[in-house]
Scaffold this active site. Structure first.
Site, PDB file in Angstrom:
ATOM      1  N   CYS A  54      -8.373   3.874   6.831  1.00  0.00           N
ATOM      2  CA  CYS A  54      -9.269   3.765   6.750  1.00  0.00           C
ATOM      3  C   CYS A  54     -10.356   5.297   7.258  1.00  0.00           C
ATOM      4  O   CYS A  54      -9.462   6.050   6.445  1.00  0.00           O
ATOM      5  CB  CYS A  54      -9.256   4.149   8.774  1.00  0.00           C
ATOM      6  N   HIS A 113     -12.135  -1.500   9.831  1.00  0.00           N
ATOM      7  CA  HIS A 113      -9.729  -2.067  10.001  1.00  0.00           C
ATOM      8  C   HIS A 113     -10.042  -3.270  10.050  1.00  0.00           C
ATOM      9  O   HIS A 113      -9.016  -3.911  10.994  1.00  0.00           O
ATOM     10  CB  HIS A 113      -9.697  -0.575  10.925  1.00  0.00           C
ATOM     11  N   HIS A 166      -8.185  -4.813   2.371  1.00  0.00           N
ATOM     12  CA  HIS A 166      -7.576  -3.909   0.775  1.00  0.00           C
ATOM     13  C   HIS A 166      -6.839  -5.650   0.353  1.00  0.00           C
ATOM     14  O   HIS A 166      -6.159  -6.097   0.678  1.00  0.00           O
ATOM     15  CB  HIS A 166      -6.624  -3.040   1.527  1.00  0.00           C
ATOM     16  N   GLN A 168      -5.173  -5.091  -4.146  1.00  0.00           N
ATOM     17  CA  GLN A 168      -4.405  -3.936  -4.769  1.00  0.00           C
ATOM     18  C   GLN A 168      -5.038  -4.362  -6.506  1.00  0.00           C
ATOM     19  O   GLN A 168      -5.611  -5.365  -7.011  1.00  0.00           O
ATOM     20  CB  GLN A 168      -2.772  -3.894  -4.561  1.00  0.00           C
ATOM     21  N   HIS A 281      -6.962 -14.430 -12.889  1.00  0.00           N
ATOM     22  CA  HIS A 281      -6.810 -14.582 -13.959  1.00  0.00           C
ATOM     23  C   HIS A 281      -7.392 -14.342 -14.796  1.00  0.00           C
ATOM     24  O   HIS A 281      -8.847 -15.318 -14.401  1.00  0.00           O
ATOM     25  CB  HIS A 281      -5.635 -16.098 -13.834  1.00  0.00           C
TER      26      HIS A 281
HETATM   27  O1  LIG Z   1       0.988  -3.541  -0.451  1.00  0.00           O
HETATM   28  P1  LIG Z   1       2.263  -2.949  -1.019  1.00  0.00           P
HETATM   29  O2  LIG Z   1       3.227  -2.448  -0.539  1.00  0.00           O
HETATM   30  O3  LIG Z   1       1.950  -2.461  -2.012  1.00  0.00           O
HETATM   31  O4  LIG Z   1       3.876  -3.802  -1.156  1.00  0.00           O
HETATM   32  C1  LIG Z   1       3.716  -5.417  -1.245  1.00  0.00           C
HETATM   33  O5  LIG Z   1       2.612  -5.843  -2.495  1.00  0.00           O
HETATM   34  C2  LIG Z   1       3.561  -5.173  -3.670  1.00  0.00           C
HETATM   35  C3  LIG Z   1       2.728  -6.268  -5.024  1.00  0.00           C
HETATM   36  O6  LIG Z   1       2.306  -7.590  -4.413  1.00  0.00           O
HETATM   37  C4  LIG Z   1       4.973  -6.274  -3.693  1.00  0.00           C
HETATM   38  O7  LIG Z   1       5.561  -5.526  -5.094  1.00  0.00           O
HETATM   39  C5  LIG Z   1       5.539  -5.649  -2.377  1.00  0.00           C
HETATM   40  O8  LIG Z   1       6.546  -6.204  -2.362  1.00  0.00           O
HETATM   41  C6  LIG Z   1       4.813  -5.857  -0.795  1.00  0.00           C
HETATM   42  O9  LIG Z   1       5.431  -5.820  -0.186  1.00  0.00           O
END
Ligand SMILES: O=P(O)(O)O[C@H]1O[C@H](CO)[C@@H](O)[C@H](O)[C@H]1O
Ligand SMILES: O=P(O)(O)O[C@H]1O[C@H](CO)[C@@H](O)[C@H](O)[C@H]1O
Lengths: 347, 347
Positions: A54, A113, A166, A168, A281
């Site tokens: 947040c 959130h 969120h 990554q 991808h």
């Molecule tokens: O979001 P986090 O806590 O980094 O982690 C999560 O995503 C990652 C990437 O897919 C994985 O490797 C972890 O096992 C999962 O718990």
């Protein structure tokens, strides 16, 4: 289809990875006495003091988030990849290893959130896509970064440790395994036909209209013929675009719209915040032209029978072959029939 | 090792599948705010009236189990594969499918509902192996059965719907995806070197002694260099045997002993009934000689930090590459140091 595959066990080929999957359409009657999951929490606050994503809160690594109002990204406090790792390779008899370096980032979709993609406005989703574009471009331009993987784990049954909306990004030097497979098959097709395999596949799917979930001017969401997860879906642009950096403004809007529509339908399957892993991808950032690439975003959602019963990819699936119980056509049928208004907003 | 791979991110090659995995040894300090699992139930009754696998009880399909005293197998009431499916293949543009037929069986390891492999006697485990041998031989001899996959899903977090000790066998016409990869790499090595790749690998592992968990006269249990799951392990015979049908009596006993010892150590890691999927990879039953094959049994257990926190193979792992946080050497170190007496039997 002119064959008995609607009722009988069969295998289907994933034309992107070159791998087969087993389909057992007769098996959905199987009772379930096994593990059930808790249904996803709802009614989250707009701001959560203990959330490390947040705005203004302290993160796990000790830094503080700015008071951000638009999608916001930062380097993961516990990155699995690190920049500037010394380049080494190791071979000792039958042991083979090589160093890897890269950067892991977190992308907050919204300061709010309590939201998820299906509950965000289309224009807020456009901002998320803009940030993905920026990251893909900037990370991809770094020395030694040849691949940028954008993804989202949604829901605690998908290993997501925080409900704040969120995703990554893991950017790295080597081409990852899954992408490597997709490069090979797209390249072979491109060289032979001078068209991208997904262009031709999409044309065929639009003609057949058996697995299309939703479509707009520039994008299509469909259940791929070779889907593994019960409601696995793929979003792809109608125009062959090697990566998201190439989207026109109107295509970006269409992408945001289809993202919202697909995720609304997901939530509407079981009236729950639908868990999944989603990933884009697209062409490697290795400096080469990649005319064979047609970017696509895939969704791998585990729920099978209800908000609490998932499909387990275990045993047979790990040792032999991915296996599914409902056909791609049945899944598409279900998803097509759902409202495109989120269940929480229906009167 | 003479490199920095103990501390730094790197990739390792699985010599059997030809695929790379990402290792992030620096990452174990990461805090966990995500999903935890219930610890596995213990103190089960020896006989459970509502269990469809206990002797004399009614199964889900309506049949009754005999009053069995030794390991007992039957055709799965909800088989994902069916025998005698009409052979067809389908190609329509970019859609490729083919029929598949086979047989799914359930193997009850013991009449005693409360047991698991580590709690069974070695001689009772020998009986389980004998039944596996019989099934491999009989199913493999059937017309059109070219592959027999023996596996066990243990624990509800591994999709196991019943704690009664049991495994499964899925026998089928086509060679499954995972096995296909392993055939190719074993064959290439065999043709080049006239030895099985696992013979040479095992010799090297025994010399290095960094990843061996436990060893006896005929068998070794180790963490493979390319392990994906936190405590992934592999059991393999010292002698190159293409399949379990070739075990001598003393090898069978040694196999049972090592199975018991490995699974005891698993339970002792977190003092819990350790969940996993285990599977035996061995020569196809396609009637060809398979001199390249060296059978092995792999264990894929999800627990990472405690009896309630597992490793999620999601997002990055699904779209890019399997990834692990602890090294194979650290996992082996932990497992080597554990008692070979089951925690429930320690005074
Ligand atoms: O979001 P986090 O806590 O980094 O982690 C999560 O995503 C990652 C990437 O897919 C994985 O490797 C972890 O096992 C999962 O718990
Ligand atoms: O047949 P079971 O034991 O109920 O089912 C379990 O094992 C199968 C084979 O690994 C999987 O396909 C299922 O997802 C899992 O729940």
């Amino acid at each position: 289809m002119t064959n008995s595959f609607n009722d009988n066990p069969h295998r289907r080929l994933n034309i992107l990875t070159g791998e087969w999957i087993l389909v057992s359409p007769h098996r959905t009657k199987r009772p379930w006495q096994g593990k059930t999951e808790k249904s996803a929490a709802t009614d989250l606050p707009v701001y959560e003091p203990s959330c490390y994503l947040c705005p203004t809160n302290e993160r796990m690594g000790g830094e503080f988030n700015p008071s951000y109002e638009k999608p916001y990204s930062f380097v993961n406090d516990f990155s699995a990849l690190l920049p500037n790792v010394k380049e080494e390779s190791y071979k000792n008899g039958l042991l083979y290893a090589e160093s890897e370096s890269g950067i892991c980032k977190v992308v907050c979709f919204s300061p709010n959130h309590s939201l998820t993609l299906p509950l965000m406005t289309v224009s807020d989703i456009v901002d998320v896509i803009s940030l993905w574009q920026k990251e893909y471009k900037e990370l991809g331009a770094l020395d030694g970064i040849n691949h940028v993987q954008i993804f989202e784990n949604k829901g605690d049954i998908m290993g997501c440790s925080n409900p704040h909306p969120h995703g990554q990004i893991w950017a790295q030097n080597k081409i990852p395994q899954e992408v490597h497979k997709k490069i090979g098959n797209q390249q072979a097709y491109w060289e032979k036909n001078g068209r991208s395999i997904l262009e031709d596949y999409l044309e065929q799917e639009l003609q057949l209209d058996e697995r299309i979930i939703v479509e707009n001017e520039h994008f299509v969401a469909l259940i791929p013929y070779w889907a593994v997860w019960p409601y696995e879906a793929m979003i792809l642009p109608k125009r062959k675009l090697a990566h998201i950096g190439l989207l026109s403004e109107s295509e970006k809007l269409a992408y945001a719209e289809i993202l919202k529509q697909l995720t609304i339908r997901y939530d509407n399957i079981f009236n729950t915040s639908f868990p999944y892993s989603a990933g884009i991808h697209q062409a490697p950032t290795d400096g080469k032209e990649h005319p064979e690439w047609h970017f696509h975003m895939s969704f791998y959602p585990p729920l099978l029978r209800s908000a609490t019963v998932k499909k387990f990819m275990v045993g047979y699936e790990m040792f032999a072959n991915p296996q599914r119980d409902i056909t791609a056509e049945q899944a598409a049928e279900t998803m097509k029939s759902l409202s495109n208004v989120h269940y929480s907003q229906l009167g």
